[in-house]
Enzyme design. Structure first.
Site, mmCIF file in Angstrom:
data_model
loop_
_atom_site.group_PDB
_atom_site.id
_atom_site.type_symbol
_atom_site.label_atom_id
_atom_site.label_comp_id
_atom_site.label_asym_id
_atom_site.label_seq_id
_atom_site.Cartn_x
_atom_site.Cartn_y
_atom_site.Cartn_z
ATOM 1 N N HIS A 1 34.567 -33.271 20.532
ATOM 2 C CA HIS A 1 33.951 -33.884 19.545
ATOM 3 C C HIS A 1 34.386 -32.201 17.938
ATOM 4 O O HIS A 1 33.222 -31.041 18.865
ATOM 5 C CB HIS A 1 32.392 -33.627 19.413
ATOM 6 C CG HIS A 1 32.502 -35.241 20.127
ATOM 7 N ND1 HIS A 1 32.062 -35.712 19.637
ATOM 8 C CD2 HIS A 1 32.480 -35.495 21.311
ATOM 9 C CE1 HIS A 1 32.181 -37.550 20.087
ATOM 10 N NE2 HIS A 1 32.277 -37.338 21.489
ATOM 11 N N SER B 1 3.168 -32.050 7.133
ATOM 12 C CA SER B 1 2.284 -31.752 8.668
ATOM 13 C C SER B 1 2.396 -30.101 8.632
ATOM 14 O O SER B 1 1.416 -29.834 9.450
ATOM 15 C CB SER B 1 3.425 -31.808 9.675
ATOM 16 O OG SER B 1 4.726 -31.316 9.308
ATOM 17 N N CYS C 1 36.953 -39.360 19.068
ATOM 18 C CA CYS C 1 36.633 -39.797 19.812
ATOM 19 C C CYS C 1 36.703 -41.667 19.941
ATOM 20 O O CYS C 1 38.089 -42.008 20.312
ATOM 21 C CB CYS C 1 35.189 -39.336 20.309
ATOM 22 S SG CYS C 1 34.914 -39.491 22.391
ATOM 23 N N GLU D 1 32.317 -30.980 15.589
ATOM 24 C CA GLU D 1 30.943 -31.453 14.784
ATOM 25 C C GLU D 1 30.334 -30.616 15.291
ATOM 26 O O GLU D 1 29.629 -29.949 15.376
ATOM 27 C CB GLU D 1 31.150 -32.789 14.521
ATOM 28 C CG GLU D 1 30.154 -33.664 15.650
ATOM 29 C CD GLU D 1 31.517 -34.856 16.211
ATOM 30 O OE1 GLU D 1 32.541 -34.630 16.529
ATOM 31 O OE2 GLU D 1 30.519 -35.166 16.860
#
Ligand code: XMP
Length: 603
Positions: free
Chosen positions: A170, A224, A81, A172
């Site tokens: 993209h 958490s 990109c 990915e």
């Protein structure tokens, strides 16, 4: 690890650099993120270099550049990109604004996939994900076109002699069906196959922890109950011994129903030395009247720190002896603008300035800081965590605080009409409304606050709904989210805004809705088909003093991109009826937005 076994991913901003790095690691090659300002010397020993995407335009004066010498090192380069546009420009090609920004799926035709190593294994027609406003208009000398889409001629190009490649899409993101094949081809071109695994990580990280925490010190970990902090605990305990790690759970009042009790029981079973502090009153008091998402996050982050400081003093832990541990993972770092060029997408509660100061003074340890969620889950399994834990959906640190929406926005009646007429081309039964509060999204790597569009239930065709949601958000930049109202052919004339306070009463209401949803997910055995499912409370209803609920189930790998989950209609119907039977709840919306342009959470 020897640097010649690594791939450098150059960060040109945006969220994609780390996503690329994580994908390449999953494919077995170790990656490191480098800045475009790092010296040529630093790049020299890498086996391959990937230029990431980014939000700038290469022809802008202040856009991130790189020393053109990098393209003469004889190291394979893959430009993605923005990276593709930049390398093109540096080698004498031309880049212009395409005049037609493209966000979303596209098909590219690949002429002869078998001809070159980089395209081997791809088919003649590949489904890819595009997200760009600029495009390459002229190639540098020596370059050939490998693949084009209808709207982008130079979508996949290369100079195979120099091993320099460029792609406009993209690879990915999971929406690019065979992105992994392309990235694996690049890994092979760089000869760094099998240089990274979670096992290798465990070995390396244990040594790092042992060096960081000197023998006389111990770690105090904020727990958490989610996968991350639990795995962080186990890794720290493995490295230091269980007696040198202690956990604190702060009950913020924004946890899920029964979560604290369940956690306490479960963590004790796993051998945690756990302290629970009920701080809910302090959180409710501090959040009264707060509506801004970033402010809400800041407040939660700072209160967490205060609670931790109080716990330390009450437990009589000597700060000289104890370090603070956290289960922060990679996306938390990226999305706060943790790398140099990424725009500040959001501040995570565990990256507020006070925590940042502790990190900088070395008083904090975050053993999972380099890992992505899927790597954390794999690590958890390797450390013996049962699957009920590793499979838990991710839950944001600030909890229900980001799922209680309090902001107001006036409805633009003209826009409402314009959209409704525009969408008639899909189906003449479509009705639309705008909601009276802003929704948050990511468009072209930037965070946006815009309108949320509601559709009536005119079709059961999920693909059509997906198409309409994508089209509406592409066509109208002032819309970043689309939801529909299951089971309702007619929409109410108007949605009325109701003030929403982040207090105990309303968080109890949301807890009830959330727990209803999750018991249905477990009963129907579809919990694991969904990556995450925020159940969100929004400040509007058909009548005054009513709230509504948004269901936001998504499929995703690393939370960077996401698809809305196509829920079975019978299950959705059951959820809707169960939630509507809770008093004070008006409507149940279902979110049809992918990410981008919407975020997963609503904030
Ligand atoms: P978004 O909403 O940006 O979320 O698509 C991506 C992932 O991050 C989680 N998230 C948060 N996690 N503190 C956290 O610890 C936060 O403030 C926060 N906001 C979003 C979200 O649940 C999703 O998994």
């Amino acid at each position: 690890m020897e640097s010649d076994k690594k791939i450098a991913v150059v960060d040109f901003g945006g969220q994609y650099a780390h996503l690329i790095a994580s994908r390449v690691r999953r494919l077995g090659a170790y990656t490191e993120i480098l800045s475009n300002e790092d010296s040529i010397e630093q790049f020299k020993n890498y086996a391959g270099i990937i230029f990431s995407g980014g939000p700038s335009s290469v022809y802008e004066k202040d856009s991130p550049k790189i020393d053109p010498e990098i393209l003469n090192l004889g190291i394979p380069v893959l430009g993605i990109c923005y990276g593709h546009q930049l390398s093109t420009l540096l080698m004498g090609g031309k880049v212009e604004n395409s005049g037609n920004a493209e966000y979303g799926p596209a098909n590219i035709e690949i002429k002869n996939p078998k001809k070159y190593e980089i395209s081997r294994g791809l088919s003649n027609l590949e489904k890819v994900w595009m997200s760009h406003g600029d495009e390459v208009r002229k190639l540098p000398e020596g370059f050939e076109v490998y693949g084009s889409s209808d709207s982008c001629e130079f979508a996949f190009v290369g100079d195979d002699k120099r091993k320099i490649y460029g792609i406009q899409f993209h690879p990915e993101v999971t929406h690019t069906t065979h992105g992994n094949i392309l990235l694996s081809n690049f890994i092979r071109i760089c000869s760094v196959e099998h240089s990274w695994s979670v096992d290798q990580f465990i070995e390396r990280e244990i040594k790092i922890i042992q060096e960081h925490v000197s023998p006389e010190r111990k770690v105090f970990l904020l727990v958490s109950g989610g996968v991350d902090s639990t795995v962080a605990y186990l890794l720290l305990a493995k490295a230091l011994g269980a007696d040198r790690v202690r956990g604190l759970l702060v009950d913020t009042g924004f946890m899920r129903k029964n979560e604290v009790t369940d956690l306490k029981l479960n963590l004790k079973k796993l051998g945690f030395d756990l302290t629970v502090r009920d701080e809910s009153e302090a959180f409710y008091n501090a959040l009264v009247g707060k509506v801004d998402p970033e402010e809400k996050r800041m407040i939660v982050g700072n209160l967490f720190l205060d609670a931790q400081a109080r716990a330390v003093s009450e437990l009589n832990l000597n700060p000289k002896e104890w370090l603070l541990g956290q289960g922060t993972i990679y996306p938390d770092t990226i999305e706060s603008g943790g790398t140099k060029h990424s725009h500040k997408i959001k501040t995570h509660h565990n990256r507020v300035p006070a925590i940042q100061a502790l990190i900088e003074s070395g008083e904090i340890i975050e053993p999972l800081r380099d890992l992505y969620k899927d790597e954390v889950r794999e690590l958890g399994t390797k450390l013996g965590l049962p699957s009920e834990w590793t499979e838990r959906h991710p839950f944001p640190g600030p909890g229900l605080v980001v799922r209680m929406i309090a902001t107001k926005k006036d409805i633009e009646a003209n826009l409402e009409n314009e959209i409704q007429s525009y969408l008639q081309k899909f189906n003449s039964k479509i009705q639309t409304r705008l909601l009276p509060f802003p929704s948050v999204g990511v468009q072209g790597d930037q965070r946006t606050y815009a309108n949320c569009l509601v559709l009536n239930d005119f079709t059961e065709d999920w693909e059509l709904l997906d198409k309409i949601a994508t089209d509406a958000t592409n066509k109208f930049r002032s819309i970043n989210r689309v939801v529909f109202l299951p089971g309702e052919i007619n929409l109410p004339v108007k949605y009325l805004f109701t003030e929403l306070h982040l207090n105990r009463e309303l968080s109890d209401l949301l807890r009830e809705a959330d727990s209803t949803v999750f018991s249905i997910l477990h009963n129907r055995n579809i919990h694991n088909e969904i990556w995450q499912m925020p159940v969100v409370m929004v400040p509007c209803g058909r009548e005054v003093d009513q709230f509504s609920i948004v269901l936001r189930p998504v499929e995703s790998n690393e939370a960077m991109t996401a698809n809305f989950y196509r829920m079975d209609r019978a299950v959705l119907n059951k959820m809707k009826h169960s939630i509507r039977s809770i008093s004070g709840i008006s409507d149940v919306f279902f979110d049809l937005t992918n990410k981008p342009p919407g975020t997963i959470e609503w904030e």
